[in-house]
Design a protein around this motif. Structure first.
Motif, PDB file in Angstrom:
ATOM      1  N   LEU A  55       1.002  -1.224   0.101  1.00 34.94           N
ATOM      2  CA  LEU A  55      -0.021   0.113  -0.045  1.00 34.94           C
ATOM      3  C   LEU A  55       0.885   1.098  -0.102  1.00 34.94           C
ATOM      4  O   LEU A  55       1.938   1.479   1.025  1.00 34.94           O
ATOM      5  CB  LEU A  55      -1.035   0.186   1.281  1.00 34.94           C
ATOM      6  CG  LEU A  55      -1.656   1.117   1.414  1.00 34.94           C
ATOM      7  CD1 LEU A  55      -2.680   1.365   0.096  1.00 34.94           C
ATOM      8  CD2 LEU A  55      -2.549   0.968   2.677  1.00 34.94           C
TER       9      LEU A  55
ATOM     10  N   VAL B  93       1.551   5.760  -1.220  1.00 34.34           N
ATOM     11  CA  VAL B  93       1.010   6.919  -1.872  1.00 34.34           C
ATOM     12  C   VAL B  93       1.978   7.417  -2.873  1.00 34.34           C
ATOM     13  O   VAL B  93       3.051   7.356  -2.865  1.00 34.34           O
ATOM     14  CB  VAL B  93       1.080   7.878  -0.859  1.00 34.34           C
ATOM     15  CG1 VAL B  93       0.548   9.176  -1.126  1.00 34.34           C
ATOM     16  CG2 VAL B  93       0.029   7.376   0.277  1.00 34.34           C
TER      17      VAL B  93
ATOM     18  N   TYR C 237      -3.429   6.877  -3.805  1.00 35.57           N
ATOM     19  CA  TYR C 237      -3.344   5.561  -3.531  1.00 35.57           C
ATOM     20  C   TYR C 237      -2.814   4.639  -4.662  1.00 35.57           C
ATOM     21  O   TYR C 237      -3.174   4.733  -5.542  1.00 35.57           O
ATOM     22  CB  TYR C 237      -4.268   4.938  -2.654  1.00 35.57           C
ATOM     23  CG  TYR C 237      -4.727   5.935  -1.662  1.00 35.57           C
ATOM     24  CD1 TYR C 237      -3.973   6.018  -0.453  1.00 35.57           C
ATOM     25  CD2 TYR C 237      -5.894   6.304  -1.715  1.00 35.57           C
ATOM     26  CE1 TYR C 237      -4.578   6.493   0.830  1.00 35.57           C
ATOM     27  CE2 TYR C 237      -6.620   7.014  -0.627  1.00 35.57           C
ATOM     28  CZ  TYR C 237      -5.845   7.356   0.364  1.00 35.57           C
ATOM     29  OH  TYR C 237      -6.254   8.048   1.367  1.00 35.57           O
TER      30      TYR C 237
ATOM     31  N   SER D 205       5.498   6.777   2.266  1.00 37.38           N
ATOM     32  CA  SER D 205       3.897   6.516   2.132  1.00 37.38           C
ATOM     33  C   SER D 205       3.222   6.695   3.665  1.00 37.38           C
ATOM     34  O   SER D 205       2.125   7.092   3.672  1.00 37.38           O
ATOM     35  CB  SER D 205       3.349   5.571   1.786  1.00 37.38           C
ATOM     36  OG  SER D 205       4.098   5.276   0.290  1.00 37.38           O
TER      37      SER D 205
ATOM     38  N   ILE E 284      -0.628   7.879   5.351  1.00 38.03           N
ATOM     39  CA  ILE E 284      -1.669   6.981   5.466  1.00 38.03           C
ATOM     40  C   ILE E 284      -1.731   6.277   6.968  1.00 38.03           C
ATOM     41  O   ILE E 284      -2.439   5.646   6.765  1.00 38.03           O
ATOM     42  CB  ILE E 284      -1.702   5.872   4.342  1.00 38.03           C
ATOM     43  CG1 ILE E 284      -0.309   4.987   4.422  1.00 38.03           C
ATOM     44  CG2 ILE E 284      -1.779   6.596   2.887  1.00 38.03           C
ATOM     45  CD1 ILE E 284      -0.185   3.892   3.271  1.00 38.03           C
TER      46      ILE E 284
ATOM     47  N   ASN F 289      -8.933   7.149   5.083  1.00 34.60           N
ATOM     48  CA  ASN F 289      -7.752   7.788   5.879  1.00 34.60           C
ATOM     49  C   ASN F 289      -8.218   8.959   6.435  1.00 34.60           C
ATOM     50  O   ASN F 289      -8.773  10.042   6.044  1.00 34.60           O
ATOM     51  CB  ASN F 289      -6.877   8.115   4.419  1.00 34.60           C
ATOM     52  CG  ASN F 289      -5.256   8.776   4.966  1.00 34.60           C
ATOM     53  OD1 ASN F 289      -5.477   9.203   6.163  1.00 34.60           O
ATOM     54  ND2 ASN F 289      -4.607   8.698   4.061  1.00 34.60           N
TER      55      ASN F 289
END
Length: 119
Positions: free
Chosen positions: A40, A42, A52, A80, A84, A104
């Motif tokens: 995961l 950004v 994302y 990231s 997040i 988020n």
């Protein structure tokens, strides 16, 4: 994580539905779910500035924070994580949309289509 670090690190949560969907996809790609996981992250992009990204990785990078929820490993890189932390990864299955969704708490605004955000 060892020692007290797990108690003080930023939180990322994954719902059971999201974990089940991701694990199913990992297995369909013939990836070892004990080592591989969902990354995961950004990235720059979208009309609001950030978006994302998600992909499967065979293993975490050395500087990743690793989360485990419902047997799913989630890898987040340091850059990231600051955008997040505190987020919840969910899976939506409905008429309007189907797929993974990040809830988020750091988002101050989103673009009209919901694909990008600003913190």
């Amino acid at each position: 994580m060892d020692g007290g670090e797990a108690d003080t690190r930023p939180k990322i949560e994954v719902t059971e539905d999201a974990a089940e969907q991701a694990l199913s996809l990992l297995e369909s790609e013939n990836l070892d779910v004990t080592e591989a996981g969902l990354r995961l992250f950004v990235q720059q992009g979208g009309c609001a500035g950030l978006s994302y990204g998600m992909r499967f990785d065979d293993e975490p990078d050395e500087d990743d924070t690793i989360y485990e929820h419902h047997d799913l490993r989630v890898f987040v890189d340091p850059a990231s994580l600051k955008y997040i932390e505190g987020s919840v990864l969910d899976y939506e299955d409905g008429l309007q949309a189907e797929g993974f969704h990040v809830d988020n708490p750091n988002v101050v605004s989103e673009c009209g289509c919901g694909e990008s955000f600003r913190t």
